[in-house]
Design a protein around this motif. Structure first.
Motif, short mmCIF file in Angstrom:
data_model
loop_
_atom_site.label_atom_id
_atom_site.label_comp_id
_atom_site.label_asym_id
_atom_site.label_seq_id
_atom_site.Cartn_x
_atom_site.Cartn_y
_atom_site.Cartn_z
N MET A 177 0.84 -1.19 0.00
CA MET A 177 0.00 0.00 0.00
C MET A 177 0.88 1.25 0.00
N ILE A 178 0.52 2.22 -0.82
CA ILE A 178 1.23 3.50 -0.91
C ILE A 178 0.25 4.60 -0.49
N GLY A 179 0.61 5.41 0.51
CA GLY A 179 -0.32 6.46 0.90
C GLY A 179 0.29 7.51 1.80
N ASN A 180 -0.43 8.60 1.97
CA ASN A 180 0.07 9.74 2.75
C ASN A 180 -0.33 9.70 4.21
N SER A 181 -1.29 8.85 4.58
CA SER A 181 -1.78 8.82 5.96
C SER A 181 -1.25 7.61 6.71
N LEU A 182 -0.49 7.87 7.78
CA LEU A 182 -0.02 6.76 8.62
C LEU A 182 -1.20 6.01 9.21
N LYS A 183 -2.21 6.74 9.65
CA LYS A 183 -3.35 6.12 10.32
C LYS A 183 -4.16 5.23 9.39
N SER A 184 -4.33 5.66 8.15
CA SER A 184 -5.21 4.94 7.22
C SER A 184 -4.50 4.08 6.19
N ASP A 185 -3.29 4.48 5.79
CA ASP A 185 -2.63 3.83 4.66
C ASP A 185 -1.41 2.99 5.04
N VAL A 186 -0.96 3.09 6.29
CA VAL A 186 0.29 2.42 6.65
C VAL A 186 0.13 1.48 7.84
N LEU A 187 -0.21 2.03 8.99
CA LEU A 187 -0.22 1.21 10.21
C LEU A 187 -1.18 0.01 10.14
N PRO A 188 -2.39 0.14 9.59
CA PRO A 188 -3.26 -1.04 9.51
C PRO A 188 -2.67 -2.14 8.63
N LEU A 189 -1.92 -1.75 7.58
CA LEU A 189 -1.32 -2.74 6.68
C LEU A 189 -0.22 -3.52 7.37
N ILE A 190 0.62 -2.80 8.14
CA ILE A 190 1.70 -3.46 8.87
C ILE A 190 1.13 -4.48 9.85
N GLU A 191 0.01 -4.09 10.47
CA GLU A 191 -0.62 -4.96 11.48
C GLU A 191 -1.11 -6.28 10.89
N ILE A 192 -1.54 -6.27 9.64
CA ILE A 192 -2.10 -7.50 9.05
C ILE A 192 -1.07 -8.26 8.21
N GLY A 193 0.18 -7.79 8.23
CA GLY A 193 1.23 -8.53 7.54
C GLY A 193 1.45 -8.13 6.09
N ALA A 194 0.89 -6.99 5.69
CA ALA A 194 1.14 -6.47 4.34
C ALA A 194 2.29 -5.47 4.41
N SER A 195 2.69 -4.95 3.27
CA SER A 195 3.74 -3.94 3.22
C SER A 195 3.11 -2.57 2.96
N ALA A 196 3.81 -1.51 3.40
CA ALA A 196 3.29 -0.16 3.18
C ALA A 196 4.45 0.82 3.09
N ILE A 197 4.25 1.85 2.27
CA ILE A 197 5.22 2.94 2.17
C ILE A 197 4.48 4.25 2.39
N HIS A 198 5.03 5.05 3.28
CA HIS A 198 4.42 6.33 3.63
C HIS A 198 5.01 7.44 2.75
N VAL A 199 4.12 8.18 2.05
CA VAL A 199 4.54 9.33 1.25
C VAL A 199 3.83 10.55 1.83
N PRO A 200 4.46 11.27 2.77
CA PRO A 200 3.77 12.36 3.47
C PRO A 200 3.33 13.48 2.52
N PHE A 201 2.21 14.09 2.86
CA PHE A 201 1.74 15.31 2.18
C PHE A 201 1.87 16.44 3.18
N HIS A 202 2.09 17.66 2.68
CA HIS A 202 2.42 18.77 3.59
C HIS A 202 1.27 19.16 4.52
N THR A 203 0.04 18.77 4.17
CA THR A 203 -1.11 19.09 5.02
C THR A 203 -1.83 17.80 5.38
N THR A 204 -2.09 17.60 6.67
CA THR A 204 -2.79 16.39 7.13
C THR A 204 -3.98 16.79 7.99
N TRP A 205 -5.14 16.19 7.71
CA TRP A 205 -6.32 16.43 8.54
C TRP A 205 -6.03 15.92 9.95
N ILE A 206 -6.45 16.68 10.95
CA ILE A 206 -6.16 16.32 12.35
C ILE A 206 -6.61 14.89 12.66
#
Length: 232
Positions: A177-206
């Motif tokens: 999974m490739i995404g800008n949100s740690l909460k939605s695009d990265v951490l859940p994938l790591i938890e289930i045994g998938a791979s993820a790469i975080h590509v930060p965006f300069h603005t993040t919704w709280i």
């Protein structure tokens, strides 16, 4: 850093703020909204209240511009003690319509990455939000031809990704999974045994922010530009 699986068959891309600009339009809309209600409250207070209203309504409206519009109207009524006039309500609706009609601004490197990966992996979009709006944005982006499958998810928690993996008929280790949100695009994938790469965006919704403790508990790769994922 977590090791990217060598068994990757499917690469999933988040859409908003990963493929194209999105959150910037929400910040601009919030600023316009605060100006409309300036006689009732300060901008800081209005920002706090619209956020609280949005989060409260997520379970009813889900993610996306339409739910945001409804939350702005509700917030305007409450902040004005139900004194807000019809012209202001109309102006709020027009803010939302303007958001839905914004041009698609692809982020740097997106098309280059898709061209490079096309044919080597099954490429999909895994995003959340309003179905009609996301379909419209994908059409306007001219990226649809790169993707085998489009998944507009009501949320992006572990159970939602497991459902997607089952639908794709793959093992978790075969998904990146490739995404800008740690909460939605990265951490859940790591938890289930998938791979993820975080590509930060300069603005993040709280609502998408995570604590330092949550960050430290998971190993994931972060790149500054989406083109850098090609190094892996």
């Amino acid at each position: 850093m977590n090791k990217i699986s060598e068994n990757i068959k499917v690469i999933a891309f988040d859409a908003d703020d990963t493929l194209w600009v999105n959150e910037t339009y929400f910040r601009d809309a919030e600023h316009q909204f605060a100006k409309l209600l300036a006689k009732y409250e300060t901008e800081n207070k209005i920002d706090q209240e619209i956020f609280k209203t949005e989060v409260k309504n997520l379970k009813l409206y889900g993610y996306g511009v339409k739910g945001f519009i409804l939350s702005m109207v509700e917030c305007a009524l409450e902040l004005s003690n139900y004194q807000v006039n019809q012209k202001t309500i109309e102006a709020i609706l027009n803010i939302g319509k303007q958001m839905l009609d914004e041009p698609i601004e692809l982020l740097d490197g997106v098309e280059e990455v898709l061209q490079s990966l096309e044919g080597k992996y099954k490429l999909i979009v895994a995003t959340k939000g309003d179905l009609l709006d996301q379909e419209r944005k994908l059409e306007k982006s001219n990226l649809l031809s790169y993707f085998h499958h489009i998944e507009v998810m009501s949320d992006k928690k572990e159970k939602d990704y497991l459902k997607l993996i089952k639908h794709l008929d793959i093992h978790p280790s075969e998904l990146l999974m490739i995404g800008n949100s740690l909460k939605s695009d990265v951490l859940p994938l790591i938890e289930i045994g998938a791979s993820a790469i975080h590509v930060p965006f300069h603005t993040t919704w709280i609502h998408e922010e995570v604590t330092e403790e949550e960050k430290s508990q998971s190993d994931y790769k972060t790149v500054n530009n989406i083109k850098d994922i090609l190094n892996f």
